[in-house]
Enzyme design. Structure first.
Site, PDB file in Angstrom:
ATOM      1  CD  GLU A   1      -2.275  -7.709   2.982  1.00 61.90           C
ATOM      2  OE1 GLU A   1      -1.919  -6.531   2.741  1.00 61.90           O
ATOM      3  OE2 GLU A   1      -3.082  -8.011   3.870  1.00 61.90           O
ATOM      4  CB  ALA A  27      -0.893  -0.010   1.237  1.00 64.28           C
ATOM      5  CD  GLU A  60       1.313  -5.493   5.778  1.00 66.27           C
ATOM      6  OE1 GLU A  60       2.183  -6.321   6.134  1.00 66.27           O
ATOM      7  OE2 GLU A  60       0.672  -5.591   4.721  1.00 66.27           O
ATOM      8  N   GLY A 109       0.820  -5.091   1.209  1.00 73.18           N
ATOM      9  CA  GLY A 109      -0.288  -5.231   0.272  1.00 73.18           C
ATOM     10  C   GLY A 109       0.144  -5.852  -1.046  1.00 73.18           C
TER      11      GLY A 109
HETATM   12  C1  HSC Z   1       0.552  -2.136   3.519  1.00 71.45           C
HETATM   13  O1  HSC Z   1       0.887  -2.659   2.502  1.00 71.45           O
HETATM   14  C2  HSC Z   1      -0.796  -2.319   4.133  1.00 71.45           C
HETATM   15  C3  HSC Z   1      -1.529  -3.470   3.501  1.00 71.45           C
HETATM   16  O2  HSC Z   1      -1.752  -4.474   4.428  1.00 71.45           O
HETATM   17  C4  HSC Z   1      -2.762  -3.013   2.768  1.00 71.45           C
HETATM   18  C5  HSC Z   1      -3.849  -2.483   3.674  1.00 71.45           C
HETATM   19  C6  HSC Z   1      -5.048  -2.028   2.903  1.00 71.45           C
HETATM   20  C7  HSC Z   1      -6.059  -1.528   3.871  1.00 71.45           C
HETATM   21  C8  HSC Z   1      -7.265  -0.958   3.199  1.00 71.45           C
HETATM   22  C9  HSC Z   1      -8.356  -0.775   4.175  1.00 71.45           C
HETATM   23  C10 HSC Z   1      -9.634  -0.336   3.491  1.00 71.45           C
HETATM   24  N1  HSC Z   1       4.449   3.603   0.184  1.00 71.45           N
HETATM   25  O3  HSC Z   1      13.088   2.406   0.829  1.00 71.45           O
HETATM   26  P1  HSC Z   1      13.498   3.113  -0.394  1.00 71.45           P
HETATM   27  C11 HSC Z   1       9.147   5.293  -1.011  1.00 71.45           C
HETATM   28  S1  HSC Z   1       1.606  -1.091   4.368  1.00 71.45           S
HETATM   29  C12 HSC Z   1       4.861   4.843  -0.162  1.00 71.45           C
HETATM   30  O4  HSC Z   1      14.497   4.201  -0.269  1.00 71.45           O
HETATM   31  P2  HSC Z   1      14.822   0.770  -1.368  1.00 71.45           P
HETATM   32  C13 HSC Z   1      10.197   5.732  -0.011  1.00 71.45           C
HETATM   33  O5  HSC Z   1       9.659   6.631   0.939  1.00 71.45           O
HETATM   34  C14 HSC Z   1       3.085  -1.114   3.402  1.00 71.45           C
HETATM   35  N2  HSC Z   1       6.145   5.143  -0.427  1.00 71.45           N
HETATM   36  O6  HSC Z   1      13.972   2.099  -1.539  1.00 71.45           O
HETATM   37  C15 HSC Z   1      11.239   6.366  -0.916  1.00 71.45           C
HETATM   38  O7  HSC Z   1      10.765   7.659  -1.233  1.00 71.45           O
HETATM   39  P3  HSC Z   1      11.822   8.837  -1.434  1.00 71.45           P
HETATM   40  C16 HSC Z   1       3.883  -2.315   3.670  1.00 71.45           C
HETATM   41  C17 HSC Z   1       7.046   4.158  -0.336  1.00 71.45           C
HETATM   42  O8  HSC Z   1      15.096   0.324  -2.743  1.00 71.45           O
HETATM   43  C18 HSC Z   1      11.160   5.516  -2.204  1.00 71.45           C
HETATM   44  O9  HSC Z   1       9.878   4.875  -2.167  1.00 71.45           O
HETATM   45  N3  HSC Z   1       5.110  -2.255   2.932  1.00 71.45           N
HETATM   46  C19 HSC Z   1       6.677   2.862   0.029  1.00 71.45           C
HETATM   47  O10 HSC Z   1      15.942   0.977  -0.425  1.00 71.45           O
HETATM   48  C20 HSC Z   1      12.241   4.460  -2.265  1.00 71.45           C
HETATM   49  O11 HSC Z   1      12.184   3.682  -1.079  1.00 71.45           O
HETATM   50  C21 HSC Z   1       6.278  -1.817   3.463  1.00 71.45           C
HETATM   51  O12 HSC Z   1       6.352  -1.514   4.629  1.00 71.45           O
HETATM   52  C22 HSC Z   1       5.311   2.580   0.273  1.00 71.45           C
HETATM   53  N4  HSC Z   1       4.882   1.357   0.579  1.00 71.45           N
HETATM   54  O13 HSC Z   1      13.847  -0.261  -0.656  1.00 71.45           O
HETATM   55  C23 HSC Z   1       7.440  -1.760   2.530  1.00 71.45           C
HETATM   56  N5  HSC Z   1       7.799   2.096   0.052  1.00 71.45           N
HETATM   57  O14 HSC Z   1      12.702   8.416  -2.576  1.00 71.45           O
HETATM   58  C24 HSC Z   1       8.084  -0.402   2.594  1.00 71.45           C
HETATM   59  C25 HSC Z   1       8.811   2.889  -0.291  1.00 71.45           C
HETATM   60  O15 HSC Z   1      10.973  10.016  -1.699  1.00 71.45           O
HETATM   61  N6  HSC Z   1       9.163  -0.233   1.652  1.00 71.45           N
HETATM   62  N7  HSC Z   1       8.363   4.141  -0.542  1.00 71.45           N
HETATM   63  O16 HSC Z   1      12.589   8.933  -0.144  1.00 71.45           O
HETATM   64  C26 HSC Z   1      10.367  -0.810   1.768  1.00 71.45           C
HETATM   65  O17 HSC Z   1      10.599  -1.614   2.642  1.00 71.45           O
HETATM   66  C27 HSC Z   1      11.437  -0.403   0.801  1.00 71.45           C
HETATM   67  O18 HSC Z   1      11.025   0.782   0.186  1.00 71.45           O
HETATM   68  C28 HSC Z   1      11.763  -1.431  -0.305  1.00 71.45           C
HETATM   69  C29 HSC Z   1      12.736  -0.766  -1.331  1.00 71.45           C
HETATM   70  C30 HSC Z   1      12.440  -2.659   0.310  1.00 71.45           C
HETATM   71  C31 HSC Z   1      10.544  -1.862  -1.061  1.00 71.45           C
END
Ligand code: HSC
Length: 688
Positions: free
Chosen positions: A114, A72, A134, A111
């Protein structure tokens, strides 16, 4: 091949390619294919269109660029919900009458995973990683992850993945049934398309039963109780996974959604989102162009083989970078090298390293007594004790022997990098690299930018710290930089309150109850009560002098503010109570009852005030950088976001009023800094 593109403003977010009867749907939302509103709406359209298209027999879903999807879009959690919700899209995918296959390369997180769990089949490349992180954002998987993962991989594996948030690699995912097969990296996505073509029927995870045995939850909760006791998200994760066993699928989903909605608006999730963006912002330096060149670092020199010098060396050795370490005497050198070997071997015994890796790392080490041996190093880090004259002498010697272009760094915790640099004829090559102790736990490196530090030297320092697994934060020069300077008012007030009537146990308890790993006095015991002591046992002018004169130098002498047993377990010390009482009498102070609230104001609010001063003076770039320093250098609890975030959350009025209440006890020099008085430390840092 027929191609279609779905747009977000003027950039494509979803591409489709029809390969005869297999439709490829590609999520193309750089940099991490986050599933924001535009992607969700385009994805829903593409899935719906595919259902109507008779030519399409099978759908293959994958990510563009380097990964499947990071889940997400976290920035949306602070905004009102818009567009098509992810869980609904995943339900549509699962209900599809045409088989849908997820082809995962790079990472599939949150997500993103998921989404893959809702597909009927999953393929992955051998280097792929999959996880539900998450929990580290203070939430739980909210798009069916808590109900589908246990059905696919069984209860134990699902609990472990969801509650730890740690990803698994592709071979583990295959072994546990998370993916159906691995496809060749080089042949991706063609091999995935070929596999998809032979599938003819959807398989729905929701129809499976969860494999589990009685007592699994009790076992898991007992094993993890301490780690999760103050955290909301892991408890909610366990409750949701429990529903996957006890409730029908749709009721389990409903509970998951309810828990998600409660968590996502909560204080812990807000703080953890802040830390997520703060960590990433810290890597960016406002006036340093992203394309600033870096100097190549193939060999590192370290001066000093004490605890810090050895710890710093191990970081580089573990990353495969050769280190020359220099000491004054062979005893000190042998002790340092011995310490490194002992630490590596302890890691090997715990299964974190193989014996071969230990030998590989140790073989990269060149111990020497010859200072000139540093002549071929690209970066030299001085890690000797805190004495300006000694450091200047070392830097003057380095200036004479270091090769042109070598970066000269000091690990000083307090002293002026500008003054140290002035001992050389190349101040542009000098910067501070302040590592934190214990080095294996604290990931922080303060990268101290001197007046003359060259841009490429700074950029190299930041990149290098990241490459050895550290979290770098840039600071300008001042006494103590960011972290230690903020410690000064905290520690001064802790000392003062002991004399006024508080006990070490009370002061430390307030901090550990807050979530810090230890309190101010436990920290002094760990670091050494004798740091900065004048070493004259007859000159007793402060409590520190009195403790040191009594041989209470901290954990290393098994006596400091506490008594310590063989296992370094602390107990309150009657001797310390006596020393404090005696010293209090001598200072003519009358003991009074000190409230926990006063301790918070005088140790934590004063730190916030100092942080605000650092922003005013331009020592720290942004409030969130200060938070990162405290999260990674001092164990500030992540779910409280760091001192500056915490101050904003409790309200700056509360902080200012608390400081005003105790103003006459905060020392003659104390003043509430204008930035706090104006009721705002918020500088627009990300995540706020
Ligand atoms: C989730 O998925 C919730 C779900 O359960 C769904 C729920 C739905 C509910 C609906 C209800 C109705 N979003 O880390 P980097 C940006 S929660 C936005 O330097 P890397 C980051 O800020 C999510 N932005 O890259 C950065 O921006 P900047 C669960 C995100 O290559 C740029 O992307 N997922 C983002 O070192 C590069 O990121 C996670 O927790 C996101 N999800 O690592 C994963 N992810 O350039 C979070 C990144 O402006 N992400 N950005 O500074 C990571 O762990 C790492 O980014 C990676 C890549 C390992 C993917």
């Amino acid at each position: 091949m027929r191609q279609l593109t779905f747009f977000k403003r003027d950039e494509p977010v979803i591409e489709t390619k029809l390969h005869e009867d297999v439709l490829e749907i590609i999520i193309a939302n750089a940099p991490v294919n986050a599933l924001g509103a535009a992607v969700r709406s385009a994805l829903a359209q593409a899935i719906d269109a595919a259902q109507e298209d008779d030519q399409v027999k099978v759908i293959l879903l994958r990510g563009a660029g380097k990964l499947f999807s990071a889940g997400a879009d976290i920035t949306e959690f602070d905004q009102p919900p818009t567009g098509c919700a992810l869980p609904a899209i995943i339900d549509t995918i699962e209900a599809s009458s045409k088989p849908i296959v997820a082809a995962i390369h790079g990472t599939a997180l949150g997500g993103g995973l998921e989404l893959a769990l809702g597909c009927h089949y999953r393929l992955a490349t051998p280097s792929a990683k999959m996880g539900l992180p998450e929990v580290s954002l203070g939430i739980l998987p909210g798009a069916g992850g808590t109900q589908r993962l246990p059905r696919l991989v069984g209860l134990d594996a699902a609990l472990a993945m969801i509650v730890s948030g740690s990803p698994v690699d592709a071979s583990s995912a295959l072994a546990m049934g998370l993916v159906d097969r691995l496809v060749d990296e080089e042949d991706f996505p063609a091999a995935a398309i070929a596999y998809a073509r032979i599938l003819d029927a959807p398989r729905r995870t929701r129809d499976k039963q969860v494999a589990h045995d009685a007592g699994a939850f009790e076992r898991f909760a007992a094993a993890n109780a301490r780690r999760i006791e103050t955290l909301d998200a892991p408890k909610a994760c366990i409750a949701a996974v429990k529903a996957s066993v006890e409730l029908p699928f749709d009721e389990g989903l409903a509970l998951e959604r309810k828990l998600f909605a409660e968590l996502v608006t909560g204080a812990q999730a807000k703080a953890l989102r802040h830390t997520f963006f703060a960590e990433r912002a810290a890597g960016k330096i406002a006036d340093l162009p992203a394309d600033t060149p870096r100097r190549p670092i193939a060999k590192v020199g370290v001066i000093g083989a004490g605890t810090m010098g050895s710890g710093i060396s191990m970081n580089f050795l573990s990353a495969g970078i050769g280190v020359t370490i220099v000491e004054m005497t062979s005893d000190a050198l042998d002790r340092g090298v011995g310490l490194m070997r002992t630490n590596y071997e302890a890691s090997a015994r715990k299964g974190r390293l193989t014996n071969e890796q230990v030998e590989q790392a140790m073989n990269l080490l060149t111990p020497t007594l010859d200072f000139d041996g540093l002549g071929d190093c690209d970066l030299i880090i001085e890690a000797v004790y805190e004495n300006m004259e000694v450091k200047k002498e070392i830097f003057a010697r380095l200036d004479a022997i270091a090769k042109p272009g070598a970066i000269l760094a000091s690990n000083t915790s307090y002293l002026s990098i500008d003054e140290i640099a002035s001992a050389t004829n190349r101040p542009a090559d000098v910067l501070g690299l302040h590592f934190f102790s214990p080095d294996n736990i604290m990931k922080l490196v303060e990268v101290v930018r001197g007046e003359a530090t060259a841009e490429d030297v700074l950029a190299t320092g930041m990149q290098l710290a990241r490459s050895i697994g550290k979290v770098p934060v840039v600071a300008r020069v001042c006494y103590g930089f960011i972290g230690n300077r903020m410690l000064i008012p905290r520690q001064d007030n802790a000392y003062a309150m002991l004399l006024e009537g508080a006990t070490p146990e009370q002061i430390d308890r307030v901090h550990t109850d807050f979530g810090m790993p230890m309190g101010p006095l436990q920290m002094i015991d760990l670091a050494g009560v004798d740091i900065g002591w004048h070493r004259d046992t007859n000159r007793i002018e402060s409590l520190q002098d009195a403790l040191c004169a009594a041989g209470r130098w901290g954990q290393k002498t098994k006596a400091g503010f506490y008594d310590y047993d063989e296992k370094r377990k602390p107990t309150p010390s009657p001797a310390v109570a006596e020393i404090i009482a005696e010293f209090r009498d001598r200072a003519g102070i009358e003991a009074r009852t000190i409230s926990d609230e006063e301790i918070v104001a005088r140790t934590l609010y004063t730190m916030v005030n100092e942080g605000a001063k650092l922003l005013e003076e331009g020592i720290a770039q942004r409030a969130s950088d200060i938070d990162v320093v405290w999260l990674y250098g001092y164990g500030w609890p992540r779910h409280k976001g760091g001192p500056m975030f915490w101050a904003d959350e409790i309200g700056l009025t509360t902080v200012v009023q608390g400081l005003e209440r105790y103003a006459d006890r905060l020392g003659g020099d104390f003043a509430i800094t204008p930035r706090l008085a104006q009721q705002s430390v918020d500088d627009g840092s990300p995540g706020k």
